[in-house]
Design an enzyme around this catalytic site. Structure first.
Site, PDB file in Angstrom:
ATOM      1  N   GLY A 177       0.797  -1.222   0.000  1.00 12.67           N
ATOM      2  CA  GLY A 177       0.000   0.000   0.000  1.00 12.67           C
ATOM      3  C   GLY A 177       0.827   1.268   0.000  1.00 12.67           C
ATOM      4  N   ALA A 179       0.604   3.951   1.835  1.00 12.14           N
ATOM      5  CA  ALA A 179       0.975   4.486   3.146  1.00 12.14           C
ATOM      6  C   ALA A 179       1.711   3.464   3.995  1.00 12.14           C
ATOM      7  CB  ALA A 179      -0.268   4.969   3.882  1.00 12.14           C
ATOM      8  N   CYS A 180       2.069   2.333   3.393  1.00 13.49           N
ATOM      9  CA  CYS A 180       2.748   1.277   4.137  1.00 13.49           C
ATOM     10  C   CYS A 180       4.219   1.224   3.748  1.00 13.49           C
ATOM     11  CB  CYS A 180       2.096  -0.073   3.854  1.00 13.49           C
ATOM     12  SG  CYS A 180       2.725  -1.388   4.906  1.00 13.49           S
ATOM     13  N   ILE A 181       5.088   1.205   4.748  1.00 17.72           N
ATOM     14  CA  ILE A 181       6.528   1.144   4.472  1.00 17.72           C
ATOM     15  C   ILE A 181       7.145  -0.120   5.058  1.00 17.72           C
ATOM     16  CG2 ILE A 181       6.887   3.612   4.142  1.00 17.72           C
ATOM     17  CD1 ILE A 181       7.726   3.800   7.077  1.00 17.72           C
ATOM     18  N   THR A 182       6.315  -1.157   5.219  1.00 16.03           N
ATOM     19  CA  THR A 182       6.808  -2.441   5.718  1.00 16.03           C
ATOM     20  C   THR A 182       7.975  -2.936   4.883  1.00 16.03           C
ATOM     21  OG1 THR A 182       4.638  -3.062   6.593  1.00 16.03           O
ATOM     22  CG2 THR A 182       6.170  -4.848   6.146  1.00 16.03           C
TER      23      THR A 182
END
Length: 330
Positions: A177, A179-182
């Protein structure tokens, strides 16, 4: 090493679907509805169960207007009242739960109060977990009639295990996603190969899959359906609307709304184990218009697929073009 991972990795921008002979005069003849659980929804799209995407008011509107939704779990004390409120309005209730010990008490509370949601989603960043499997078994024992989605996962093995534990659907996508920085913080995830992960998982899935994350354009919905998704979860493209949570911010005469990941500093309230980020998304007006545009574009996709419904998209050929399809357009 599972031989699924010998397949070529690709993502949404790497793929173009190949048209078939059209059998409809107008895209308006094409049907975009999808059955998920015991209900049929207008389109195979669900807003992400994130605090910056959905709230109670929007959940009510979506349910009233024939769209699927999943309420977030970041105000856990309000969930039982939310179910009661939806049922009093004659609407279906769809909630999220985690896997901490007090969630078991929450499930017991729902059973005791006879507040059984029609849909329940186990919402965990790394869903291929013994604790998720334990929660699946507990929920299906206590609330056998709830349609249970579990996730998030990235591999065929995970899909098999969650299905075998009793999940009615599985959510595919680890960190793709906006907004996801996993993927940046941990080195793990499906960022850059989310569509290939969906394809791999669909090879073994016996129950519905939800493609979660990485959707940037309406055409990506059709691509998700082609590679096995029954439902497509969308975050950033469904944030920023009049009905969306988040503050309205004006910068240089332009209007934006806040959007943040579920593991961001904004969400957690402190800098700890952060795997999400905050950003501004353009203000987009009413979500009704965006959802209608998604429906119309999906109708066009169906007409290009040579059919009248979503099933036709699942049968089209595709080509891998490796990041050339934008051709400077975006």
């Amino acid at each position: 090493m599972n031989n699924y991972f010998s397949m070529e990795a690709f993502d949404y921008d790497d793929i173009q679907l190949v048209p078939n002979k059209a059998i409809v005069k107008s895209r308006k003849e094409c049907v975009t509805s999808v059955k998920f659980g015991n209900r049929t929804f207008k389109i195979p799209v669900v807003p992400a169960n994130m605090e910056s995407v959905i709230d109670e008011k929007l959940a009510v509107w979506l349910a009233q207007n024939g769209y699927y939704y999943v309420m977030h779990r970041f105000q856990p004390e309000k969930r039982a009242d939310f179910i009661k409120m939806m049922h009093e309005k004659g609407l279906f209730a769809s909630i999220s739960v985690g896997i901490k010990d007090d969630e078991y008490d929450f499930i017991d509370e729902l059973v005791e109060k006879d507040l059984i949601p029609e849909y329940t989603t186990i919402d965990v960043a790394h869903g291929h977990s013994v604790y998720v499997i334990d929660m699946i078994k507990y929920i299906k024992e206590k609330m056998p009639d709830t349609f249970l989605t579990a996730g998030n996962v990235a591999t065929p093995e995970a899909v098999r295990e969650l299905e075998n534990a009793g999940a009615d659907a599985t959510k595919v996508g680890v960190g793709p996603g906006k907004a996801c920085i996993t993927k940046l913080k941990t080195g793990f995830g499906t960022g850059g190969w989310q569509l290939a992960a969906l394809r791999m998982c669909s090879k073994v899935a016996r129950k519905p899959l939800i493609a979660d994350g990485g959707i940037r354009h309406n055409g990506d919905i059709a691509k998700s359906v082609r590679f096995g998704a029954s439902m497509v979860m969308i975050g950033s493209m469904l944030a920023g609307h009049e009905e969306s949570p988040g503050n309205v911010i004006k910068i240089d005469g332009k209007t934006y709304k806040q959007y943040w990941g579920s593991a961001s500093e904004v969400q957690k309230g402190a800098y700890r184990n952060v795997e999400g980020k905050q950003m501004l998304v353009p203000y987009r007006g009413s979500i009704a218009n965006t959802l209608e545009e998604m429906k119309e574009d999906l109708q066009s996709s169906i007409s290009y697929a040579g059919g009248r419904d979503l099933e036709s998209i699942k049968r089209v050929d595709y080509v891998i073009v490796k990041n050339t399809i934008m051709n400077g357009d975006y």
